[in-house]
Design a protein around this motif. Structure first.
Motif, PDB file in Angstrom:
ATOM      1  N   ASP A   1       0.852  -1.186   0.000  1.00 25.72           N
ATOM      2  CA  ASP A   1       0.000   0.000   0.000  1.00 25.72           C
ATOM      3  C   ASP A   1       0.882   1.228   0.000  1.00 25.72           C
ATOM      4  N   PRO A   2       0.941   1.953  -1.124  1.00 27.98           N
ATOM      5  CA  PRO A   2       1.728   3.188  -1.131  1.00 27.98           C
ATOM      6  C   PRO A   2       0.953   4.296  -0.409  1.00 27.98           C
ATOM      7  N   MET A   3       1.671   5.114   0.355  1.00 30.99           N
ATOM      8  CA  MET A   3       1.011   6.164   1.133  1.00 30.99           C
ATOM      9  C   MET A   3       0.331   7.186   0.227  1.00 30.99           C
ATOM     10  N   ALA A   4       0.818   7.302  -1.014  1.00 30.66           N
ATOM     11  CA  ALA A   4       0.270   8.305  -1.932  1.00 30.66           C
ATOM     12  C   ALA A   4      -1.230   8.145  -2.159  1.00 30.66           C
ATOM     13  N   VAL A   5      -1.743   6.926  -2.136  1.00 36.99           N
ATOM     14  CA  VAL A   5      -3.157   6.719  -2.477  1.00 36.99           C
ATOM     15  C   VAL A   5      -4.093   7.332  -1.425  1.00 36.99           C
ATOM     16  N   PRO A   6      -3.997   6.945  -0.132  1.00 42.72           N
ATOM     17  CA  PRO A   6      -4.886   7.615   0.833  1.00 42.72           C
ATOM     18  C   PRO A   6      -4.596   9.107   0.980  1.00 42.72           C
ATOM     19  N   MET A   7      -3.343   9.519   0.756  1.00 48.36           N
ATOM     20  CA  MET A   7      -3.022  10.951   0.812  1.00 48.36           C
ATOM     21  C   MET A   7      -3.809  11.733  -0.226  1.00 48.36           C
ATOM     22  N   MET A   8      -3.708  11.220  -1.450  1.00 49.65           N
ATOM     23  CA  MET A   8      -4.379  11.888  -2.577  1.00 49.65           C
ATOM     24  C   MET A   8      -5.884  11.933  -2.337  1.00 49.65           C
ATOM     25  N   LEU A   9      -6.438  10.820  -1.847  1.00 53.29           N
ATOM     26  CA  LEU A   9      -7.881  10.788  -1.615  1.00 53.29           C
ATOM     27  C   LEU A   9      -8.285  11.739  -0.488  1.00 53.29           C
ATOM     28  N   LEU A  10      -7.450  11.840   0.549  1.00 54.37           N
ATOM     29  CA  LEU A  10      -7.776  12.751   1.649  1.00 54.37           C
ATOM     30  C   LEU A  10      -7.789  14.193   1.140  1.00 54.37           C
ATOM     31  N   ASN A  11      -6.856  14.487   0.254  1.00 58.22           N
ATOM     32  CA  ASN A  11      -6.799  15.811  -0.356  1.00 58.22           C
ATOM     33  C   ASN A  11      -8.082  16.087  -1.151  1.00 58.22           C
ATOM     34  N   LEU A  12      -8.596  15.063  -1.820  1.00 57.29           N
ATOM     35  CA  LEU A  12      -9.831  15.225  -2.604  1.00 57.29           C
ATOM     36  C   LEU A  12     -11.056  15.345  -1.696  1.00 57.29           C
ATOM     37  N   VAL A  13     -11.049  14.610  -0.597  1.00 55.30           N
ATOM     38  CA  VAL A  13     -12.139  14.733   0.372  1.00 55.30           C
ATOM     39  C   VAL A  13     -12.210  16.189   0.852  1.00 55.30           C
ATOM     40  N   ASP A  14     -11.031  16.759   1.144  1.00 51.60           N
ATOM     41  CA  ASP A  14     -10.929  18.147   1.565  1.00 51.60           C
ATOM     42  C   ASP A  14     -11.467  19.075   0.473  1.00 51.60           C
ATOM     43  N   GLN A  15     -11.017  18.827  -0.768  1.00 51.20           N
ATOM     44  CA  GLN A  15     -11.416  19.663  -1.907  1.00 51.20           C
ATOM     45  C   GLN A  15     -12.939  19.638  -2.128  1.00 51.20           C
TER      46      GLN A  15
ATOM     47  N   GLY B   1     -15.331  18.660  -0.231  1.00 48.69           N
ATOM     48  CA  GLY B   1     -16.192  18.988   0.899  1.00 48.69           C
ATOM     49  C   GLY B   1     -16.176  20.444   1.328  1.00 48.69           C
ATOM     50  N   GLU B   2     -15.336  21.264   0.693  1.00 52.92           N
ATOM     51  CA  GLU B   2     -15.197  22.656   1.148  1.00 52.92           C
ATOM     52  C   GLU B   2     -16.543  23.385   1.150  1.00 52.92           C
ATOM     53  N   ASP B   3     -16.929  23.894   2.311  1.00 50.59           N
ATOM     54  CA  ASP B   3     -18.183  24.673   2.454  1.00 50.59           C
ATOM     55  C   ASP B   3     -19.378  23.956   1.836  1.00 50.59           C
ATOM     56  N   ASP B   4     -19.446  22.680   1.969  1.00 48.26           N
ATOM     57  CA  ASP B   4     -20.516  21.928   1.306  1.00 48.26           C
ATOM     58  C   ASP B   4     -20.906  20.753   2.208  1.00 48.26           C
ATOM     59  N   ASP B   5     -22.007  20.913   2.924  1.00 45.35           N
ATOM     60  CA  ASP B   5     -22.398  19.899   3.905  1.00 45.35           C
ATOM     61  C   ASP B   5     -22.752  18.577   3.247  1.00 45.35           C
ATOM     62  N   VAL B   6     -23.418  18.640   2.102  1.00 47.22           N
ATOM     63  CA  VAL B   6     -23.825  17.402   1.422  1.00 47.22           C
ATOM     64  C   VAL B   6     -22.599  16.575   1.076  1.00 47.22           C
ATOM     65  N   MET B   7     -21.632  17.239   0.441  1.00 46.97           N
ATOM     66  CA  MET B   7     -20.413  16.536   0.041  1.00 46.97           C
ATOM     67  C   MET B   7     -19.586  16.110   1.252  1.00 46.97           C
ATOM     68  N   SER B   8     -19.519  16.953   2.260  1.00 47.91           N
ATOM     69  CA  SER B   8     -18.772  16.591   3.462  1.00 47.91           C
ATOM     70  C   SER B   8     -19.322  15.313   4.069  1.00 47.91           C
ATOM     71  N   ARG B   9     -20.660  15.233   4.110  1.00 42.62           N
ATOM     72  CA  ARG B   9     -21.257  14.016   4.672  1.00 42.62           C
ATOM     73  C   ARG B   9     -21.007  12.827   3.759  1.00 42.62           C
ATOM     74  N   LYS B  10     -21.143  13.059   2.451  1.00 41.24           N
ATOM     75  CA  LYS B  10     -20.935  11.971   1.487  1.00 41.24           C
ATOM     76  C   LYS B  10     -19.555  11.333   1.658  1.00 41.24           C
ATOM     77  N   TYR B  11     -18.542  12.182   1.874  1.00 43.01           N
ATOM     78  CA  TYR B  11     -17.174  11.656   1.913  1.00 43.01           C
ATOM     79  C   TYR B  11     -16.606  11.576   3.334  1.00 43.01           C
ATOM     80  N   TRP B  12     -17.438  11.720   4.361  1.00 44.44           N
ATOM     81  CA  TRP B  12     -16.943  11.691   5.732  1.00 44.44           C
ATOM     82  C   TRP B  12     -16.249  10.364   6.059  1.00 44.44           C
ATOM     83  N   GLU B  13     -16.902   9.281   5.747  1.00 42.78           N
ATOM     84  CA  GLU B  13     -16.343   7.965   6.080  1.00 42.78           C
ATOM     85  C   GLU B  13     -15.056   7.722   5.291  1.00 42.78           C
ATOM     86  N   LEU B  14     -15.027   8.195   4.050  1.00 39.46           N
ATOM     87  CA  LEU B  14     -13.804   8.057   3.240  1.00 39.46           C
ATOM     88  C   LEU B  14     -12.642   8.809   3.889  1.00 39.46           C
TER      89      LEU B  14
END
Lengths: 401, 401
Positions: A177-191, A193-206
């Motif tokens: 498991d390369p660290m780059a994969v969850p890193m990149m996804l966490l960055n996208l979760v942040d992106q 979900g910005e100021d967006d409750d629907v998206m924040s909830r959608k990707y919370w578990e991720l």
């Protein structure tokens, strides 16, 4: 306290001016007005020495332009938004290798024909970042749809079935498991979900999944961050398992820190600052010559990467963000000092006062070895992202300190 | 003339002694007595730091051991032949990814499970070299059969249908002919045809095809050797097309020169010495620090390879062979001087008098940057092949001068 305030004010001005000069470089030299998208293979003076279009760098530049346009009043230029839109449309038209399938190319010809495909998720991740930010800058919902559909495909590849990526299954391949994969996804979760409750909830578990999967790279009783571990979080034997990339750990550090800040998790914040920011920096900083090494081996063997002792621009950008963000959270002066230490080195060694932008590749001793400003892996991203984020952090710090 | 004779005698002794020390290193540290085959990831002292088995390096070491056993009386040791046989059997058992299909892995685990596959012909080429030489050393016809069957498969992939290699076909991919392919095949034509009229005739036409396909890399009115050209011998735009690798051109040079010597083609010999040996060396030699650069750009842009200005061991090995072979053909003292220039640099900078074998990777200034003796791309091959070939050339020169 007064000393710190003066330091903050001085560096705020330095990064602002530097960001202006960096943005000027890319807007002046990189736009392909014929096909859309960006030239990124640029000499130190800004001349195009190759016209291939690397999808990572196309997506990153679209993202960067939109972010600057949206967040900093002085870059609210129609020229920047138009170039970002032209880049985004170029990606929508050409990035997918065999539409409607979502797999994207790694490199395209200038006019958009696929030249190389990687069997990873990263082209698709930068596509997603670009589209989401383009939606935010333009308000056009078509871009958000592109972003979310691609994101869902990426998550499916990572968490359900990677078959579509085309990675060969061999009996001797370590399931690393390369660290780059969850890193990149966490960055996208942040992106997303910005100021967006629907998206924040959608990707919370991720987001939780990503955090957990990054943290499992902390190994040997919390002494080292290893780039590759097994799926169940064990160390892998050999060079692959011992590989360290201090700049990458620092980048993971500020991704994690942002996440912990949003979650208001104080204990987690302290852990991250110690283990993903201070510790990798202490191990990766070259006390003799300055600068952060590119690769290290956890058992002090010589890394097999030929460029292991080179000083690349982006680890220094990540360290600057990581230290300033940590300082903003803790107000520990030692963290501001470390920011200054890295930033002084970076401004002195990488920045080109004559033509703008930064050189990307120095030797161990800090001399420029590759004198171009853009190449297959260096575009309009790490330098301006760092300067923009530091500018925002300095503003916040000066307002509250 | 007396001066030259003295030089030849001195260097003959130096390369003989160096070869002894190099062979000692590999026989002492690299044998895997449990599974057969060789450890090649060895520290400067000879400790194993990774146990992966790179098929290129396995095949090359089998070849090298058999060649030394067969050609130099002082290495006619059962230990060397036994290790070569164990390596050959390891390859026969494990190199193919999905037998009976002939595609070979690029890396195997220590016990022989495939870990990575490259979509090129080179693992298979080194497999062929190993088997043919093993046949010559042992007399066992099973090895020759292995060699010839693999060779015919490679030729089919290269000249008839590459589908079996699995390279993706993309509309934007430039159909670039890399010089490595005809080089490698010409080397195999040489290998399989040694003292064998049937095989020489079988591969005669292939040898001509290789020569022609290497010579088409001489571009710009004979001013430069370019690593990649179009199928019909035109220059490719961009970095890929402008890429030069002086050490590789020098290696192609002595492959071509051997072929021309066998063909007794004096005009061709002169052309090769000028265009593939002297010219790439003049362009590739670092007049400031000594040593041969790894990559260059024909239009003097900065190469995009991070390691472009490093000094690798093998280009120096290839240059030593190329100059000494050229001197043997022409007796032009300038060529012997150039041999000495390269050999002095190489012996001073790469050789390790303490533990034996050579370091592989120096920075531009000639300091060791990667201090291991073997790695994923450095095994028991270029150094001993060079020393063995130079020893043979010195013997011939001293007998006739």
């Amino acid at each position: 306290m007064e000393m710190e305030r003066a330091t903050l004010a001085i560096w705020k001005e330095r990064v602002e001016n530097e960001l202006d000069r960096v943005v000027m470089f890319w807007t002046k030299y990189s736009h392909d007005s014929q096909h859309g998208g960006f030239f990124t293979c640029l000499t130190k003076e800004g001349h195009v020495y190759d016209d291939l279009k690397y999808v990572w760098l196309q997506g990153r530049q679209v993202w960067m332009y939109c972010r600057l346009y949206r967040k900093l009043q002085r870059f609210h230029w129609p020229e920047i938004l138009d170039a970002a839109k032209a880049g985004g449309e170029f990606l929508i038209r050409h990035a997918r290798v065999a539409p409607p399938a979502k797999k994207c190319a790694f490199v395209l010809t200038r006019d958009g024909r696929p030249a190389k495909v990687q069997r990873t998720i990263f082209s698709e991740c930068f596509y997603t970042m670009a589209m989401d930010e383009l939606w935010r800058a333009t308000g056009d919902p078509r871009y958000q749809k592109e972003a979310v559909e691609m994101m869902d495909q990426i998550v499916y590849w990572v968490r359900v079935d990677p078959t579509g990526l085309g990675q060969p299954q061999l009996s001797g391949t370590v399931k690393a498991d390369p660290m780059a994969v969850p890193m990149m996804l966490l960055n996208l979760v942040d992106q997303l979900g910005e100021d967006d409750d629907v998206m924040s909830r959608k990707y919370w578990e991720l987001g939780e999944w990503c955090t957990e999967n990054i943290l499992k790279h902390l190994q040997r009783d919390g002494k080292v961050v290893l780039e590759n571990v097994t799926v169940d979080g064990k160390e892998i034997p050999g060079c692959l398992g011992r590989q360290q990339n201090p700049g990458h750990a620092l980048e993971a550090g500020w991704f994690l820190l942002r996440h912990a800040i949003r979650q208001r998790d104080a204990e987690r914040k302290a852990l991250i600052i110690e283990k993903f920011i201070l510790q990798p920096f202490q191990s990766g900083w070259d006390t003799e010559n300055g600068g952060i090494f590119y690769f290290q081996d956890a058992d002090k063997f010589c890394p097999t990467q030929l460029e292991w002792d080179m000083k690349l621009w982006w680890p220094h950008n990540e360290a600057m963000i990581a230290f300033l963000m940590s300082y903003n959270e803790t107000r520990d002066p030692m963290l501001l000092q470390l920011f200054c230490q890295v930033a002084e080195y970076a401004f002195e060694k990488f920045s080109d006062p004559e033509h703008g932008e930064w050189y990307g590749y120095l030797n161990r001793e800090g001399k420029v070895v590759l004198n171009f400003k853009g190449g297959p892996f260096k575009g309009c991203f790490h330098v301006p992202r760092c300067l923009y984020m530091c500018e925002e952090l300095f503003k916040a710090l000066l307002m509250t300190s």
